[in-house]
Design an enzyme around this catalytic site. Structure first.
Site, PDB file in Angstrom:
ATOM      1  N   PRO A  48       0.941  -1.247   0.084  1.00 43.16           N
ATOM      2  CA  PRO A  48       0.051   0.260  -0.229  1.00 43.16           C
ATOM      3  C   PRO A  48       0.886   1.120   0.049  1.00 43.16           C
ATOM      4  O   PRO A  48       1.821   1.286   0.863  1.00 43.16           O
ATOM      5  CB  PRO A  48      -0.825  -0.101   1.313  1.00 43.16           C
ATOM      6  CG  PRO A  48      -0.546  -1.618   1.714  1.00 43.16           C
ATOM      7  CD  PRO A  48       0.603  -2.121   1.091  1.00 43.16           C
TER       8      PRO A  48
ATOM      9  N   TYR B 235      -0.789   4.688  13.199  1.00 44.34           N
ATOM     10  CA  TYR B 235      -2.186   4.919  13.106  1.00 44.34           C
ATOM     11  C   TYR B 235      -3.166   4.384  14.127  1.00 44.34           C
ATOM     12  O   TYR B 235      -2.488   3.802  15.160  1.00 44.34           O
ATOM     13  CB  TYR B 235      -2.766   4.541  11.820  1.00 44.34           C
ATOM     14  CG  TYR B 235      -1.975   5.195  10.546  1.00 44.34           C
ATOM     15  CD1 TYR B 235      -1.686   6.859  10.605  1.00 44.34           C
ATOM     16  CD2 TYR B 235      -1.333   4.640   9.548  1.00 44.34           C
ATOM     17  CE1 TYR B 235      -0.955   7.532   9.921  1.00 44.34           C
ATOM     18  CE2 TYR B 235      -0.539   5.357   8.532  1.00 44.34           C
ATOM     19  CZ  TYR B 235      -0.436   6.792   8.801  1.00 44.34           C
ATOM     20  OH  TYR B 235       0.488   7.297   7.670  1.00 44.34           O
TER      21      TYR B 235
ATOM     22  N   LEU C 215      12.932  -1.624   1.654  1.00 41.98           N
ATOM     23  CA  LEU C 215      14.032  -1.605   0.899  1.00 41.98           C
ATOM     24  C   LEU C 215      14.658  -2.908   0.396  1.00 41.98           C
ATOM     25  O   LEU C 215      15.612  -3.373   0.379  1.00 41.98           O
ATOM     26  CB  LEU C 215      15.113  -1.017   2.038  1.00 41.98           C
ATOM     27  CG  LEU C 215      15.060   0.488   2.476  1.00 41.98           C
ATOM     28  CD1 LEU C 215      16.301   0.831   3.093  1.00 41.98           C
ATOM     29  CD2 LEU C 215      15.016   0.976   1.014  1.00 41.98           C
TER      30      LEU C 215
END
Length: 366
Positions: free
Chosen positions: A24, A189, A308
């Site tokens: 996402p 979040y 990464l």
């Protein structure tokens, strides 16, 4: 045998043709011209390019489950039918044109105290004031994320409302044609805010010990699992560590993974960080893969890894050595939306190309 990265994976009744997936990635591109939180042509192009580029699974950016759950005023949502219709246009395109039998899932989210923030390319930082289209935020308590406005502490009624909002958004996701759903429980979040002892200082059933802090995440998992088809897999993104003293560590995440699996989660999308600004992250290639590997090894829960991982060799190594069941690609996919076609070529695997692009199939070098 061919490369491990290009072996199929089944999650409930969903068959993914290979283990290379799209992570996402928020686009902050839901402009006012198409309606609040409604995905538009940019999202169709952005996500569609990965489908034609050979990805087996695409997860959309975070889709907020209610208006105050948006990360920024330009974020996507799934809290009304207009938004669901916008997403249905995209799922239809992906299913029609995906060259790897591409499947698509949405990530349901609530940003909590990190909501109503400026988008990265705005030139500003922190909370968006009401004069610029911002709103008051909520969280487990009144503590603010550094540089942001203080939230209000959620009441029990508001917590119940958010759980219901996740369920309602999941129903819309199913109706919009998504193949799977991921619950966003990471990156500082709302669900992660409740999980982290660095943020959640509540003393009621939604705080206190680890069981209390994880209660909201598992309640959301239950609510979503109860409204989606039993054949549909459910994913959960977690931050395996807060990268800060006194915060969530890998041991706690292993326990959460076990509980999540018991509640019907089929795959853990393992990331890290985001709860507090004073985190210290030793960033480097594959710096998060060890978390996915440990959760997979100690719980038996399937995992995806991210962070990464930019080359075909890195992704192949992560899957071939059993560190993860799949690899989520993010920034490397932005640089090369055909990353999976390139990876297949480099690993000696034949992956279908879009017919209009077949004249470009490489013979000697990509």
């Amino acid at each position: 045998m061919g490369p491990a990265l290009f072996t199929p994976l089944e999650l409930r009744s969903l068959r993914l043709q290979h283990r290379g997936w799209v992570s996402p990635m928020c686009q902050y591109s839901c402009g006012p011209e198409t309606g609040e939180g409604v995905p538009n042509d940019w999202h169709l192009m952005h996500l569609g390019s990965f489908a034609t580029g050979g990805a087996a699974l695409i997860l959309t950016e975070a889709a907020a489950v209610n208006p105050v759950g948006r990360i920024s005023p330009l974020d996507a949502g799934l809290y009304n039918e207009e938004q669901a219709a916008g997403w249905e246009r995209i799922t239809s395109f992906v299913h029609r044109h995906g060259t790897a039998g591409t499947k698509i899932g949405t990530q349901l989210s609530h940003a909590g105290r990190k909501a109503s923030s400026y988008w990265p390319f705005s030139g500003k930082q922190g909370s968006v004031p009401a004069s610029d289209g911002g709103w008051d935020t909520v969280g487990p308590g009144t503590g603010a994320f550094d540089g942001y406005a203080a939230p209000s502490a959620m009441t029990v009624q508001e917590i119940d409302g958010v759980i219901a909002d996740f369920a309602a958004a999941a129903v819309r996701a199913v109706d919009a044609g998504f193949d799977t759903i991921e619950i966003h429980g990471a990156h500082g979040y709302l669900l992660h805010q409740f999980q982290s002892p660095l943020v959640n200082d509540r003393t009621d059933n939604w705080g206190g010990d680890e069981t209390g802090r994880n209660r909201l995440t598992l309640a959301v998992v239950d609510a979503v699992r109860n409204v989606i088809p039993d054949s549909m897999p459910l994913l959960l993104r977690i931050s395996a560590t807060d990268w800060a003293e006194g915060g969530i560590d890998t041991e706690a995440s292993v326990r959460l993974a076990r509980a999540a699996s018991d509640h019907g989660v089929d795959l853990l999308d393992v990331s890290s960080g985001g709860a507090v600004a004073h985190q210290r992250i030793p960033v480097g290639p594959g710096y998060q893969t060890g978390f996915a590997a440990r959760i997979r090894r100690e719980t038996g829960v399937r995992t995806g890894t991210v962070g990464l991982l930019t080359s075909a060799g890195q992704a192949e190594h992560a899957v071939a050595t059993g560190q993860a069941d799949g690899v989520f690609i993010a920034r490397a996919a932005l640089r090369d939306p055909h990353w999976w076609l390139r990876a297949a070529f480099e690993l000696g695997h034949e992956l279908a190309w879009p017919p209009p692009y077949e004249r470009a199939i490489p013979r000697h070098s990509f």
